[in-house]
Design an enzyme around this catalytic site. Structure first.
Site, PDB file in Angstrom:
ATOM      1  N   LYS A 185      43.221  48.402  43.622  1.00 29.89           N
ATOM      2  CA  LYS A 185      43.471  46.988  43.364  1.00 29.89           C
ATOM      3  C   LYS A 185      44.676  46.858  42.438  1.00 29.89           C
ATOM      4  O   LYS A 185      44.827  47.640  41.484  1.00 29.89           O
ATOM      5  CB  LYS A 185      42.223  46.373  42.730  1.00 29.89           C
ATOM      6  CG  LYS A 185      42.269  44.877  42.484  1.00 29.89           C
ATOM      7  CD  LYS A 185      40.919  44.433  41.934  1.00 29.89           C
ATOM      8  CE  LYS A 185      40.884  42.951  41.610  1.00 29.89           C
ATOM      9  NZ  LYS A 185      39.561  42.540  41.080  1.00 29.89           N
ATOM     10  N   SER A 205      33.205  40.042  41.432  1.00 31.85           N
ATOM     11  CA  SER A 205      34.476  40.311  42.103  1.00 31.85           C
ATOM     12  C   SER A 205      34.563  41.661  42.805  1.00 31.85           C
ATOM     13  O   SER A 205      35.557  41.936  43.468  1.00 31.85           O
ATOM     14  CB  SER A 205      35.639  40.166  41.119  1.00 31.85           C
ATOM     15  OG  SER A 205      35.932  38.795  40.951  1.00 31.85           O
ATOM     16  N   SER A 239      37.860  38.497  43.538  1.00 34.03           N
ATOM     17  CA  SER A 239      39.220  38.951  43.222  1.00 34.03           C
ATOM     18  C   SER A 239      39.554  40.306  43.821  1.00 34.03           C
ATOM     19  O   SER A 239      40.721  40.620  44.011  1.00 34.03           O
ATOM     20  CB  SER A 239      39.443  38.976  41.706  1.00 34.03           C
ATOM     21  OG  SER A 239      38.744  40.020  41.081  1.00 34.03           O
TER      22      SER A 239
END
Length: 527
Positions: free
Chosen positions: A81, A185, A161
């Site tokens: 990420k 998330s 997210s």
């Protein structure tokens, strides 16, 4: 790669092929890079690939040839990420404010992956600033990466997210990926994209070098298409050390003492014997390279089902079918409602505002660009590209004027949050003698709409997230061709037992199917 189905292959199966010479890390990495090139334009999940990926894979080739592999992740492609610091690629949190200059060093979790021989394949898109910027954001959108789409239905949202990491895994663009969570998330994107996501116990994985929201709740964690791969990745992220509240720790490569710790209800919370490459044999006897053989039985396991009917009758029907399957497999399923949820919802964001101001200031001081939250707010006001989907930065502005974390009122809020969230979990687990609490991870994905923002009031992740307890989402079923996950939650630092249970549950539910990349679907509830 003949004989290798990237949608379903596990890390132990890949390592078995590599050990026998029928597959190389370079061939595996090349296959994933080709899939990214072919499929990523549809979903915009991968922001960038690492130009050194094939060089990393070649080094792993040599280790495999000479019998000097570094562990179960050696040669395995991993996506990160883009809020996790990497010294050789930008780390932007989705914002142009951080896009110009790379961090000076890797985050410790990246160092652990490199030391384990993993191939860092690239960075994934995310909801900008991990969805902590606007009051009504659109998940999966960032100024740097644009909008990530759900691979099952492209006009639907990927949630949370860690949206790019989950969508990339659903599309089989990497073997595993790293996500981060403050509240939901990791697990919501996993559920919405039909993959596995594990939010570890707080503190199990280092958060240094990760763009923060709150040091009290943030954690990075593994995402994969199966629990086996998630468990292997957690072993590396945590340094191979799954520790327990009683001080007992089980390093990778050792045999865990049977009954060394207990889940609520007195059931063993051990990870089990470890296979030849340090891979946890989560269930029964280890298969090749320690792969779980799914011989573990759900008989006698007690699972508390928190239905959450507010997510709709179609999701509740998925939970009913899930409970039936678990009961058929021998589990005892009882219905529960964890207490104190309304009070947790009232307290969480006021505490996070204060923590975000403290923690983002500390992080920005290590990077070139805006040096504190006030400067970051000014950057967003003066750069139009930051508002092409939604313009708001209300959460930033509230955090700027929030009480400092030295304020007694803030301290009282966080203390009450910690107490109530842990009581919510512990009282429910102990009162019903449960191995885990289960709940729907997500509703079916909503249509992405910048003007409206998200439609994602999903309370199931909050108790474990605020308490710092582990949670794990596994695929449970579908509503209108869109995945719904089952969220499993357990007590403090019971990651080992939760992963073991999750592997059994995933095997019994057998709910995964490949995404169809449909343009849209109607309002029907067909499955």
């Amino acid at each position: 790669m003949p004989g290798v189905d990237l949608d379903t292959v596990t890390i132990p199966e890949l390592q078995d092929r590599m050990a026998h010479g029928s597959l190389t890390p370079s061939a595996l990495t090349t296959a994933y890079l080709r899939r990214i090139k072919a499929i990523n334009p549809k979903i915009h999940a991968v922001l960038r690939t690492d130009p050194t990926a094939l060089r990393q894979a070649a080094a792993s080739d040599a280790r495999h040839r000479h019998g000097g592999t570094l562990g179960p992740l050696d040669g395995i492609p991993v996506l990160l990420k883009d809020n996790v610091n990497t010294r050789d690629m930008p780390t932007t949190a989705g914002s142009w404010a951080l896009a110009g200059i790379r961090p000076d060093t890797d985050a410790p979790l990246v160092t652990r992956l490199r030391d384990a021989g993993a191939v860092i394949l690239g960075k994934t898109n995310l909801s900008e600033w991990a969805n902590f910027r606007a009051a009504k954001p659109t998940s999966g959108w960032s100024a740097v990466g644009g909008q990530t789409h759900n691979p099952y239905v492209l006009d639907r949202n990927p949630c949370g997210s860690s949206s790019g990491s989950a969508a990339a895994l659903a599309a089989s663009l990497s073997q595993v990926a790293i996500g981060t969570e403050t509240d939901g998330s990791i697990v919501c994107p996993a559920g919405t994209n039909g993959v596995v996501g594990h939010k570890p116990s707080h503190g199990l994985v280092s958060q240094a070098g990760v763009v923060p929201i709150s040091a009290e709740q943030d954690t990075a964690g593994p995402m994969a298409r199966n629990v086996t791969d998630a468990a292997l990745t957690l072993s590396v992220l945590s340094g191979g050390d799954v520790s327990h509240p009683d001080g007992t720790s089980f390093p990778a490569g050792t045999l865990h003492p049977a009954g060394g710790t207990s889940l609520p209800g007195g059931r063993p919370g051990t990870l089990g014997p470890v296979g030849p490459l340090g891979s946890p044999a989560l269930l029964g006897s280890p298969g090749p390279l320690g792969e779980p053989t799914h011989r573990g039985s759900l008989r006698g396991k007690r699972i508390g089902l928190w239905r959450l009917p507010s997510l709709g009758p179609e999701v509740d029907a998925v939970m009913t079918r899930t409970a039936e399957k678990l009961r058929t497999a021998g589990a005892e399923v009882v219905e529960v409602t964890p207490p104190y949820q309304q009070r947790l919802a009232e307290l969480e964001f006021p505490a996070l505002y204060s923590e975000f101001h403290r923690d983002i200031d500390a992080y920005l001081a290590t990077r070139h660009g805006p040096r504190n939250l006030a400067a970051l707010i000014d950057f967003h006001r003066t750069h139009a590209e930051e508002g092409t989907c939604f313009a708001g930065q209300e959460l930033f502005e509230r955090a700027l004027v929030a009480p400092p974390t030295t304020d007694p009122a803030y301290r009282a809020k966080r203390a009450e949050l910690k107490d109530l969230s842990r009581r919510s979990m512990d009282e429910t687990l102990n009162a019903h003698h449960l191995d885990a609490i289960a709940a729907p991870t997500n509703p079916p994905a909503w249509t992405t709409d910048c003007a409206r923002g998200d439609n994602d009031v999903i309370p199931s992740s909050t108790p474990a997230a605020v308490a710092g307890y582990p949670s794990l989402s596994v695929p449970a079923g579908f509503v209108n061709k869109l995945p719904v996950g089952l969220l499993l939650m357990a007590g403090d630092h019971q990651d080992a037992g939760l992963l073991s249970l999750g592997a059994m549950v995933q095997h019994r539910l057998d709910a995964w199917r490949a995404p169809g990349y449909l343009q849209s679907v109607g309002p029907d509830a067909s499955r």
